[in-house]
Design an enzyme around this catalytic site. Sequence first.
Site, PDB file in Angstrom:
ATOM      1  N   TRP A 159       2.167 -13.919  -8.730  1.00  0.00           N
ATOM      2  CA  TRP A 159       3.150 -13.189  -9.564  1.00  0.00           C
ATOM      3  C   TRP A 159       3.170 -11.751  -9.059  1.00  0.00           C
ATOM      4  O   TRP A 159       2.169 -11.031  -9.146  1.00  0.00           O
ATOM      5  CB  TRP A 159       2.759 -13.198 -11.049  1.00  0.00           C
ATOM      6  CG  TRP A 159       3.838 -12.566 -11.889  1.00  0.00           C
ATOM      7  CD1 TRP A 159       4.207 -11.256 -11.933  1.00  0.00           C
ATOM      8  CD2 TRP A 159       4.714 -13.241 -12.801  1.00  0.00           C
ATOM      9  NE1 TRP A 159       5.246 -11.065 -12.802  1.00  0.00           N
ATOM     10  CE2 TRP A 159       5.580 -12.264 -13.351  1.00  0.00           C
ATOM     11  CE3 TRP A 159       4.853 -14.571 -13.204  1.00  0.00           C
ATOM     12  CZ2 TRP A 159       6.558 -12.580 -14.297  1.00  0.00           C
ATOM     13  CZ3 TRP A 159       5.828 -14.873 -14.142  1.00  0.00           C
ATOM     14  CH2 TRP A 159       6.672 -13.888 -14.682  1.00  0.00           C
ATOM     15  N   GLU A 232      -2.669 -11.097  -4.504  1.00  0.00           N
ATOM     16  CA  GLU A 232      -3.559 -10.501  -5.510  1.00  0.00           C
ATOM     17  C   GLU A 232      -5.007 -10.861  -5.130  1.00  0.00           C
ATOM     18  O   GLU A 232      -5.262 -12.017  -4.778  1.00  0.00           O
ATOM     19  CB  GLU A 232      -3.286 -11.097  -6.895  1.00  0.00           C
ATOM     20  CG  GLU A 232      -1.901 -10.897  -7.432  1.00  0.00           C
ATOM     21  CD  GLU A 232      -1.534 -11.987  -8.449  1.00  0.00           C
ATOM     22  OE1 GLU A 232      -1.995 -11.923  -9.591  1.00  0.00           O
ATOM     23  OE2 GLU A 232      -0.785 -12.911  -8.083  1.00  0.00           O
ATOM     24  N   ASP A 265      -2.108  -6.509  -4.017  1.00  0.00           N
ATOM     25  CA  ASP A 265      -1.492  -6.133  -5.287  1.00  0.00           C
ATOM     26  C   ASP A 265      -2.596  -6.124  -6.347  1.00  0.00           C
ATOM     27  O   ASP A 265      -3.042  -7.175  -6.794  1.00  0.00           O
ATOM     28  CB  ASP A 265      -0.397  -7.167  -5.615  1.00  0.00           C
ATOM     29  CG  ASP A 265       0.231  -6.954  -6.990  1.00  0.00           C
ATOM     30  OD1 ASP A 265      -0.244  -6.086  -7.736  1.00  0.00           O
ATOM     31  OD2 ASP A 265       1.201  -7.681  -7.301  1.00  0.00           O
ATOM     32  N   GLN A 268      -3.377  -5.791 -11.822  1.00  0.00           N
ATOM     33  CA  GLN A 268      -4.257  -6.115 -12.955  1.00  0.00           C
ATOM     34  C   GLN A 268      -5.716  -5.829 -12.652  1.00  0.00           C
ATOM     35  O   GLN A 268      -6.495  -5.542 -13.549  1.00  0.00           O
ATOM     36  CB  GLN A 268      -4.106  -7.602 -13.297  1.00  0.00           C
ATOM     37  CG  GLN A 268      -2.713  -7.953 -13.752  1.00  0.00           C
ATOM     38  CD  GLN A 268      -2.671  -9.190 -14.637  1.00  0.00           C
ATOM     39  OE1 GLN A 268      -3.674  -9.626 -15.193  1.00  0.00           O
ATOM     40  NE2 GLN A 268      -1.491  -9.757 -14.776  1.00  0.00           N
ATOM     41  N   LYS A 294       0.199  -1.603 -13.710  1.00  0.00           N
ATOM     42  CA  LYS A 294      -0.299  -1.763 -15.079  1.00  0.00           C
ATOM     43  C   LYS A 294      -1.454  -0.839 -15.499  1.00  0.00           C
ATOM     44  O   LYS A 294      -1.303  -0.011 -16.384  1.00  0.00           O
ATOM     45  CB  LYS A 294      -0.783  -3.197 -15.250  1.00  0.00           C
ATOM     46  CG  LYS A 294       0.315  -4.239 -15.116  1.00  0.00           C
ATOM     47  CD  LYS A 294      -0.243  -5.612 -15.228  1.00  0.00           C
ATOM     48  CE  LYS A 294       0.800  -6.697 -15.046  1.00  0.00           C
ATOM     49  NZ  LYS A 294       1.615  -6.952 -16.219  1.00  0.00           N
ATOM     50  N   ARG A 428      -6.330 -16.543 -20.711  1.00  0.00           N
ATOM     51  CA  ARG A 428      -6.647 -15.329 -19.940  1.00  0.00           C
ATOM     52  C   ARG A 428      -7.170 -14.269 -20.877  1.00  0.00           C
ATOM     53  O   ARG A 428      -6.558 -13.984 -21.904  1.00  0.00           O
ATOM     54  CB  ARG A 428      -5.366 -14.782 -19.295  1.00  0.00           C
ATOM     55  CG  ARG A 428      -4.998 -15.433 -18.020  1.00  0.00           C
ATOM     56  CD  ARG A 428      -4.031 -14.580 -17.248  1.00  0.00           C
ATOM     57  NE  ARG A 428      -2.754 -14.378 -17.928  1.00  0.00           N
ATOM     58  CZ  ARG A 428      -1.837 -13.557 -17.491  1.00  0.00           C
ATOM     59  NH1 ARG A 428      -2.049 -12.821 -16.421  1.00  0.00           N
ATOM     60  NH2 ARG A 428      -0.676 -13.432 -18.132  1.00  0.00           N
TER      61      ARG A 428
HETATM   62  C1  PLP Z   1      -0.364  -8.957 -10.029  1.00  0.00           C
HETATM   63  C2  PLP Z   1       0.938  -8.475 -10.583  1.00  0.00           C
HETATM   64  N1  PLP Z   1       1.778  -7.814  -9.784  1.00  0.00           N
HETATM   65  C3  PLP Z   1       2.949  -7.344 -10.223  1.00  0.00           C
HETATM   66  C4  PLP Z   1       3.356  -7.555 -11.514  1.00  0.00           C
HETATM   67  C5  PLP Z   1       4.681  -7.043 -11.966  1.00  0.00           C
HETATM   68  O1  PLP Z   1       4.513  -5.904 -12.712  1.00  0.00           O
HETATM   69  P1  PLP Z   1       5.714  -5.349 -13.622  1.00  0.00           P
HETATM   70  O2  PLP Z   1       5.926  -6.369 -14.688  1.00  0.00           O
HETATM   71  O3  PLP Z   1       5.185  -4.042 -14.104  1.00  0.00           O
HETATM   72  O4  PLP Z   1       6.882  -5.189 -12.745  1.00  0.00           O
HETATM   73  C6  PLP Z   1       2.512  -8.235 -12.391  1.00  0.00           C
HETATM   74  C7  PLP Z   1       2.938  -8.471 -13.783  1.00  0.00           C
HETATM   75  O5  PLP Z   1       2.404  -9.261 -14.508  1.00  0.00           O
HETATM   76  C8  PLP Z   1       1.273  -8.723 -11.916  1.00  0.00           C
HETATM   77  O6  PLP Z   1       0.445  -9.384 -12.694  1.00  0.00           O
END
Ligand code: PLP
Length: 458
Positions: A159, A232, A265, A268, A294, A428
Amino acid sequence: MPASTPAATAQPSSAPPSPAATASPSTDSFWTDAEKHLVRYGPEFTREVIDRAAGSFVHTADGRKILDFTSGQMSAILGHSHPEIVATVQRQIASLDHLFSGMLSRPVVDLARRLSDTLPAPLDKALLLTTGAESNEAAIRMAKLVTGKHEIVSFARSWHGMTQAAASATYSAGRKGYGPSAPGNFAIPAPNAYRPDFTAADGSLDWERQLDFAFDLIDAQSTGSLAACLVEPILSSGGIIEPPVGYMAALQAKCRERGMLLILDEAQTGLCRTGTWYAFERDGVVPDILTLSKTLGAGLPLAAVITSAEIEQRAYERGFLFFTTHVSDPLVAAVGNTVLDVLSADKLDERARSLGVFLRDGLTDIAARHEVVGDIRGRGLLAGLELVVDRETKRSSSELGARVTRRCLELGLHMNIVQLPGMGGVLRMAPPLTATEDELSLGLTILDQAIAEAEAAR
Ligand SMILES: Cc1ncc(COP(=O)(O)O)c(C=O)c1O
């Protein structure tokens, strides 16, 4: 519930709202108004009217106190309305809020410098933005520009956000119905040790063979334009999947062999959530580009793309453009500086580590009591608990997960469940790093009861 309350009485849309229409709606009319006027943008709304939030709790209009084990949207690492964040917002909004995007202010330059101080060389250059999707969008644009290529590889359970390039690299949801994604996006399997697809003789995940096979497929599909791998370090929305030790270094080697950049990324996982400042520290790798979001704003919209001076220079020479309304905004940059202050002063990396052990021990106890707990995983204060109908077959049931989540909420605990095909429901947990052991114990007690009741009802 009346269909038409005074607040909801129709007015011509061009007329200015009457005082009654702008007054806070009663709880009765709240859901009528929500159903009538809000676009539904995802799963069902939680049927609670939230009035305020403080620390580890959100408070409902009818006086209920709910423990927030998702830190809002996995962001409020300092809890809600942390006094230092409140003070910073109040001070900053009164002195310097927003600027023309080509103007700079001290909070922005301070935050860029201070982020670089928390990171290994050569991650020295930051671009300050607003959301996670936007940071990944910018990172992908930069990677494409500096490599002169366009293909992007990500995990099949990823994601990365809802904007075009980020959504094109997102495989866990939302791909169908929106036309073509960006050309040249490829998925590789996420290394899931609980549900291994490539196994060694003892049945454990053979991630090396899995990764080799994945890149054989990438090489077969690529048109020779591989630009970057965007992943991630721990897949959160993918069900808290933690790649094994050694995986990230091997992935980076695959990237290097192909002239690809590695973009991590840490929306989180960044900023102490997993017990270290950055999750990649465990893996002995340094990404070419790091995205944060975030947790950086601890609940306010702030994101960053961080890279080396060398990559930034190449991007600059090629005319890198990412000129947005809120780039380098002073208000949220000031918040970011305060987030760094609190993380350092309160040693929240250490706290996430020790509270992580506490949470893990509690979840292990729960697993020992309930057959429906298939797996516990995660790192620091990012934890996942996978529910299965049968431990042997690892068969799943979406009803079980929905029942546990629903009951937790009734009992005063908010959690999020990931339901993806081929997996059980994964609860989670990402409580604020400022949570107390008593608060974690409360959450564990509620979870234990909810699971026990769901198990009994099967
Ligand atoms: C790992 C990761 N990257 C990017 C995003 C996207 O972030 P945003 O919703 O602030 O655009 C999320 C959102 O859940 C995320 O978990």
